[in-house]
Enzyme design. Structure first.
Site, PDB file in Angstrom:
ATOM      1  N   SER A   1      22.005 -26.623  18.669  1.00 29.59           N
ATOM      2  CA  SER A   1      21.192 -25.495  18.181  1.00 29.59           C
ATOM      3  C   SER A   1      22.038 -24.479  17.424  1.00 29.59           C
ATOM      4  O   SER A   1      21.542 -23.418  17.059  1.00 29.59           O
ATOM      5  CB  SER A   1      20.456 -24.823  19.338  1.00 29.59           C
ATOM      6  OG  SER A   1      21.373 -24.411  20.330  1.00 29.59           O
TER       7      SER A   1
ATOM      8  N   ASN B   1      21.183 -20.794  30.909  1.00 26.87           N
ATOM      9  CA  ASN B   1      19.739 -20.519  30.968  1.00 26.87           C
ATOM     10  C   ASN B   1      19.437 -19.020  30.979  1.00 26.87           C
ATOM     11  O   ASN B   1      18.556 -18.559  30.257  1.00 26.87           O
ATOM     12  CB  ASN B   1      19.115 -21.205  32.188  1.00 26.87           C
ATOM     13  CG  ASN B   1      19.247 -22.718  32.105  1.00 26.87           C
ATOM     14  OD1 ASN B   1      19.632 -23.250  31.060  1.00 26.87           O
ATOM     15  ND2 ASN B   1      18.936 -23.403  33.194  1.00 26.87           N
TER      16      ASN B   1
ATOM     17  N   THR C   1     -19.021  -4.915  -0.158  1.00 27.86           N
ATOM     18  CA  THR C   1     -19.257  -5.782   1.002  1.00 27.86           C
ATOM     19  C   THR C   1     -19.706  -7.108   0.391  1.00 27.86           C
ATOM     20  O   THR C   1     -20.366  -7.112  -0.655  1.00 27.86           O
ATOM     21  CB  THR C   1     -20.362  -5.234   1.940  1.00 27.86           C
ATOM     22  OG1 THR C   1     -21.592  -5.187   1.219  1.00 27.86           O
ATOM     23  CG2 THR C   1     -20.039  -3.846   2.455  1.00 27.86           C
ATOM     24  N   HIS C   2     -19.305  -8.200   0.998  1.00 32.69           N
ATOM     25  CA  HIS C   2     -19.570  -9.535   0.443  1.00 32.69           C
ATOM     26  C   HIS C   2     -19.015  -9.673  -0.978  1.00 32.69           C
ATOM     27  O   HIS C   2     -19.529 -10.460  -1.763  1.00 32.69           O
ATOM     28  CB  HIS C   2     -21.073  -9.853   0.427  1.00 32.69           C
ATOM     29  CG  HIS C   2     -21.768  -9.545   1.714  1.00 32.69           C
ATOM     30  ND1 HIS C   2     -21.868 -10.442   2.759  1.00 32.69           N
ATOM     31  CD2 HIS C   2     -22.372  -8.406   2.149  1.00 32.69           C
ATOM     32  CE1 HIS C   2     -22.518  -9.886   3.764  1.00 32.69           C
ATOM     33  NE2 HIS C   2     -22.836  -8.648   3.422  1.00 32.69           N
TER      34      HIS C   2
ATOM     35  N   SER D   1       4.009 -17.091 -17.481  1.00 32.73           N
ATOM     36  CA  SER D   1       3.748 -18.528 -17.463  1.00 32.73           C
ATOM     37  C   SER D   1       4.675 -19.187 -18.476  1.00 32.73           C
ATOM     38  O   SER D   1       4.988 -18.600 -19.498  1.00 32.73           O
ATOM     39  CB  SER D   1       2.288 -18.773 -17.831  1.00 32.73           C
ATOM     40  OG  SER D   1       2.141 -20.078 -18.358  1.00 32.73           O
TER      41      SER D   1
ATOM     42  N   LYS E   1       0.037 -14.659 -20.064  1.00 26.96           N
ATOM     43  CA  LYS E   1      -0.115 -14.569 -18.609  1.00 26.96           C
ATOM     44  C   LYS E   1       0.849 -13.591 -17.960  1.00 26.96           C
ATOM     45  O   LYS E   1       2.008 -13.483 -18.341  1.00 26.96           O
ATOM     46  CB  LYS E   1       0.106 -15.951 -17.973  1.00 26.96           C
ATOM     47  CG  LYS E   1      -1.006 -16.939 -18.217  1.00 26.96           C
ATOM     48  CD  LYS E   1      -2.328 -16.546 -17.572  1.00 26.96           C
ATOM     49  CE  LYS E   1      -2.312 -16.786 -16.090  1.00 26.96           C
ATOM     50  NZ  LYS E   1      -2.304 -18.221 -15.773  1.00 26.96           N
TER      51      LYS E   1
ATOM     52  N   ASN F   1       1.456 -13.139 -13.946  1.00 25.25           N
ATOM     53  CA  ASN F   1       0.959 -13.683 -12.680  1.00 25.25           C
ATOM     54  C   ASN F   1       1.421 -12.881 -11.462  1.00 25.25           C
ATOM     55  O   ASN F   1       2.584 -12.482 -11.393  1.00 25.25           O
ATOM     56  CB  ASN F   1       1.407 -15.134 -12.531  1.00 25.25           C
ATOM     57  CG  ASN F   1       0.800 -16.031 -13.597  1.00 25.25           C
ATOM     58  OD1 ASN F   1      -0.320 -15.783 -14.040  1.00 25.25           O
ATOM     59  ND2 ASN F   1       1.536 -17.042 -14.020  1.00 25.25           N
TER      60      ASN F   1
ATOM     61  N   GLU G   1       0.723 -13.647  -4.217  1.00 23.82           N
ATOM     62  CA  GLU G   1       0.273 -15.002  -3.852  1.00 23.82           C
ATOM     63  C   GLU G   1       1.199 -15.634  -2.822  1.00 23.82           C
ATOM     64  O   GLU G   1       0.747 -16.288  -1.876  1.00 23.82           O
ATOM     65  CB  GLU G   1       0.205 -15.882  -5.103  1.00 23.82           C
ATOM     66  CG  GLU G   1      -0.903 -15.474  -6.051  1.00 23.82           C
ATOM     67  CD  GLU G   1      -0.793 -16.207  -7.379  1.00 23.82           C
ATOM     68  OE1 GLU G   1      -1.570 -17.142  -7.592  1.00 23.82           O
ATOM     69  OE2 GLU G   1       0.065 -15.848  -8.200  1.00 23.82           O
TER      70      GLU G   1
ATOM     71  N   TYR H   1      13.768 -23.699  33.322  1.00 19.24           N
ATOM     72  CA  TYR H   1      14.203 -23.994  31.960  1.00 19.24           C
ATOM     73  C   TYR H   1      13.947 -25.456  31.606  1.00 19.24           C
ATOM     74  O   TYR H   1      14.153 -26.350  32.419  1.00 19.24           O
ATOM     75  CB  TYR H   1      15.702 -23.681  31.793  1.00 19.24           C
ATOM     76  CG  TYR H   1      16.201 -23.993  30.388  1.00 19.24           C
ATOM     77  CD1 TYR H   1      16.049 -23.064  29.363  1.00 19.24           C
ATOM     78  CD2 TYR H   1      16.778 -25.225  30.086  1.00 19.24           C
ATOM     79  CE1 TYR H   1      16.471 -23.361  28.067  1.00 19.24           C
ATOM     80  CE2 TYR H   1      17.213 -25.524  28.792  1.00 19.24           C
ATOM     81  CZ  TYR H   1      17.052 -24.587  27.792  1.00 19.24           C
ATOM     82  OH  TYR H   1      17.455 -24.874  26.521  1.00 19.24           O
TER      83      TYR H   1
ATOM     84  N   LYS I   1      13.703 -20.180  19.256  1.00 17.56           N
ATOM     85  CA  LYS I   1      14.449 -19.302  18.340  1.00 17.56           C
ATOM     86  C   LYS I   1      14.144 -19.612  16.873  1.00 17.56           C
ATOM     87  O   LYS I   1      13.925 -18.700  16.081  1.00 17.56           O
ATOM     88  CB  LYS I   1      15.946 -19.414  18.638  1.00 17.56           C
ATOM     89  CG  LYS I   1      16.314 -18.684  19.937  1.00 17.56           C
ATOM     90  CD  LYS I   1      17.720 -18.952  20.406  1.00 17.56           C
ATOM     91  CE  LYS I   1      17.887 -20.336  21.001  1.00 17.56           C
ATOM     92  NZ  LYS I   1      16.983 -20.631  22.144  1.00 17.56           N
TER      93      LYS I   1
HETATM   94  N1  ARG Z   1      20.927 -23.984  23.301  1.00 12.06           N
HETATM   95  C1  ARG Z   1      20.131 -23.805  24.477  1.00 12.06           C
HETATM   96  C2  ARG Z   1      18.824 -23.102  24.103  1.00 12.06           C
HETATM   97  O1  ARG Z   1      18.748 -22.544  23.074  1.00 12.06           O
HETATM   98  C3  ARG Z   1      20.880 -22.981  25.474  1.00 12.06           C
HETATM   99  C4  ARG Z   1      20.475 -23.243  26.889  1.00 12.06           C
HETATM  100  C5  ARG Z   1      20.937 -24.552  27.322  1.00 12.06           C
HETATM  101  N2  ARG Z   1      20.708 -24.755  28.712  1.00 12.06           N
HETATM  102  C6  ARG Z   1      20.690 -25.995  29.214  1.00 12.06           C
HETATM  103  N3  ARG Z   1      20.470 -26.078  30.487  1.00 12.06           N
HETATM  104  N4  ARG Z   1      20.851 -27.033  28.487  1.00 12.06           N
HETATM  105  O2  ARG Z   1      17.871 -23.142  24.836  1.00 12.06           O
END
Ligand code: ARG
Length: 457
Positions: free
Chosen positions: A23, A110, A155-156, A277, A283, A285, A290, A317, A325
């Site tokens: 990660s 964790n 409205t509408h 454009s 144009k 835009n 958008e 966990y 994340k």
């Molecule tokens: N990279 C993990 C996460 O974002 C960290 C926690 C990992 N904990 C574990 N027991 N593998 O969740």
């Protein structure tokens, strides 16, 4: 890089599995918070005599050294590390040796990841709130300028009754104000410390969770260790609040797109916030609007993915939670990017009040006022409504407006009509007489701006 969890497992992990598991690409942006949390943890361990003060000092110096080396570009985050927690701990141990190996006492990744995420988002939400405030102030400034610019309210998407551009823009300022409140609420509820819950079941060490939470500026402690490590409600709440920010930006974008079209021409977007454009030379835009409308779906998707990720998880966990994340960071990144262009796009657009007024003059937006005129002379509203409808039909058939219909035509319908009816259905009169609280008049716009600015302070 070696695994933090190398011990029992003796077979090597498959390279694709290892990469799948990683990660670091996502969580390296929490490096500051990871170090901040680790410094607090070392202080607490030493205050509780779980490690010596000499070890704590070596750890804290080492962590500060890592941070300054990262800032100075002398150290790079290793993209091969499993996650940011692994990178920081292993870099620390490589630099200071034995004391580094004591940092993870009475802690687990964790509770560490739950801590880092809360710390990171706590800072992040403040940045978004600042952008929202700037957006609200821009809306207020433009509304002040447009407080007397009469335009049709819809409205509408059918012309309905007269409002002002100022009043219309402030509707969005009120939405953004509620968004600000929701982010503040979610952030307050998030400010609870999970650190010390450890892997899931607390610890046998004599830790002081309260002291560690105080060092990190938390208002309270997670009171159940299983919940402490597995709660991601705060991500969902923030993503929901951000989704509504996008809903509002998207609705505004849609209106800016319409208003800047040749069909409306109520505004002209600045060249700085529009594009041309490659083939059609005429144009201009509204790409920024958008894209904002288009990116709204991403943030809804982040919210939905978070909810779905959580719904089947047993306590505590589970690795599924690593997905949190990427989703919540994307939601923040998207909202911030949209606010960053939307505020100045609104700030620099040109109002075309003659066109607004022109649109307000057609479309019978004074029909309600004509009915009200009859009500003022004693006719029941429902009767007046029907009679006015017939007059509008008469105008439409002969291609005229209520203002231009001769008095005889009115008199033929009802003896209650007099020459003063023309003043009563004048567009400016129709607007200025709507003095009910929160109405569209210039005075109401001023009052709303005052109210909004008061809340912002
Ligand atoms: N990279 C993990 C996460 O974002 C960290 C926690 C990992 N904990 C574990 N027991 N593998 O969740």
């Amino acid at each position: 890089m070696a695994k933090l969890w190398a011990g029992m497992a003796d077979g090597a992990i498959d390279a694709a599995a290892e990469d799948f598991n990683r990660s670091i690409r996502i969580d390296s942006r929490m490096v500051r918070e990871d170090i901040e949390g680790s410094i607090a943890h070392a202080k607490m361990l030493s205050a509780q005599n779980i490690i010596t003060s000499a070890d704590a000092e070596a750890i804290i110096d080492g962590l500060n050294g890592i941070l300054s080396d990262l800032d100075a570009g002398r150290l790079q985050i290793d993209p091969e590390a499993e996650d940011i927690h692994t990178f920081v701990e292993q870099t620390l141990t490589a630099r200071i040796g034995e004391p580094g190996k004591r940092l993870h006492t009475a802690r687990s990744r964790n509770d560490q990841v739950a801590l880092d995420t809360r710390l990171y988002l706590r800072g992040r939400v403040e940045k978004t709130k600042e952008l929202l405030k700037a957006f609200i102030l821009t809306l207020c400034d433009r509304a002040e300028e447009a407080r007397a610019m009469v335009m049709p309210g819809y409205t509408h998407l059918q012309r309905a009754q007269p409002v002002t551009m100022g009043h219309h823009l402030l509707a969005y300022a009120h939405m953004a104000l509620r968004d600000l409140g929701r982010l503040t609420d979610a952030s307050r509820r998030m400010n609870v410390s999970p650190i010390g819950c450890c892997a899931l079941a607390g610890t046998t060490y004599p830790t002081d969770r309260r002291y560690e939470a105080e060092l990190l500026g938390f208002d309270a402690l997670a009171e159940n260790s299983l919940d402490g490590v597995s709660d991601r409600d705060f991500c969902v709440e923030l993503a929901a609040a951000l989704s509504l920010v996008m809903t509002h930006l998207s609705r505004l974008s849609e209106e800016l797109i319409l208003w800047s079209s040749w069909e409306f021409r109520f505004i002209r977007l600045s060249d700085a916030y529009s594009t041309g454009s490659s083939i059609m030379p005429q144009k201009k835009n509204p790409d920024m609007a958008e894209l904002t409308r288009g990116k709204t779906g991403r943030v809804y998707g982040d919210l939905m993915a978070l909810l779905t990720m959580l719904k089947g998880l047993p306590l505590a966990y589970n690795k599924d939670m690593q997905e949190d994340k990427e989703l919540i960071f994307d939601a923040f990144d998207t909202v911030d990017a949209c606010l960053t262009v939307c505020a100045p796009m609104v700030g620099t657009m040109t109002f075309l009040p003659e066109n607004m007024r022109h649109a307000a003059a057609a479309g019978f937006i004074n029909a309600t006022d004509l009915a009200d005129y009859l009500v003022g002379r004693g006719m029941p509203f429902r009767t007046a409504y029907k009679l006015t409808g017939e007059l509008v039909a008469q105008c439409t058939a002969s291609g005229t407006t209520l203002e231009d219909l001769p008095l005889e035509a009115y008199k033929a319908k009802s003896e209650l009509f007099d020459a003063d009816l023309y003043a009563a259905i004048n567009i400016d009169t129709c607007l200025l007489r709507r003095t009910s609280h929160a109405g569209p008049t210039p005075e109401s716009v001023e009052r709303q701006i005052e109210y909004i600015k008061e809340i912002l302070e």
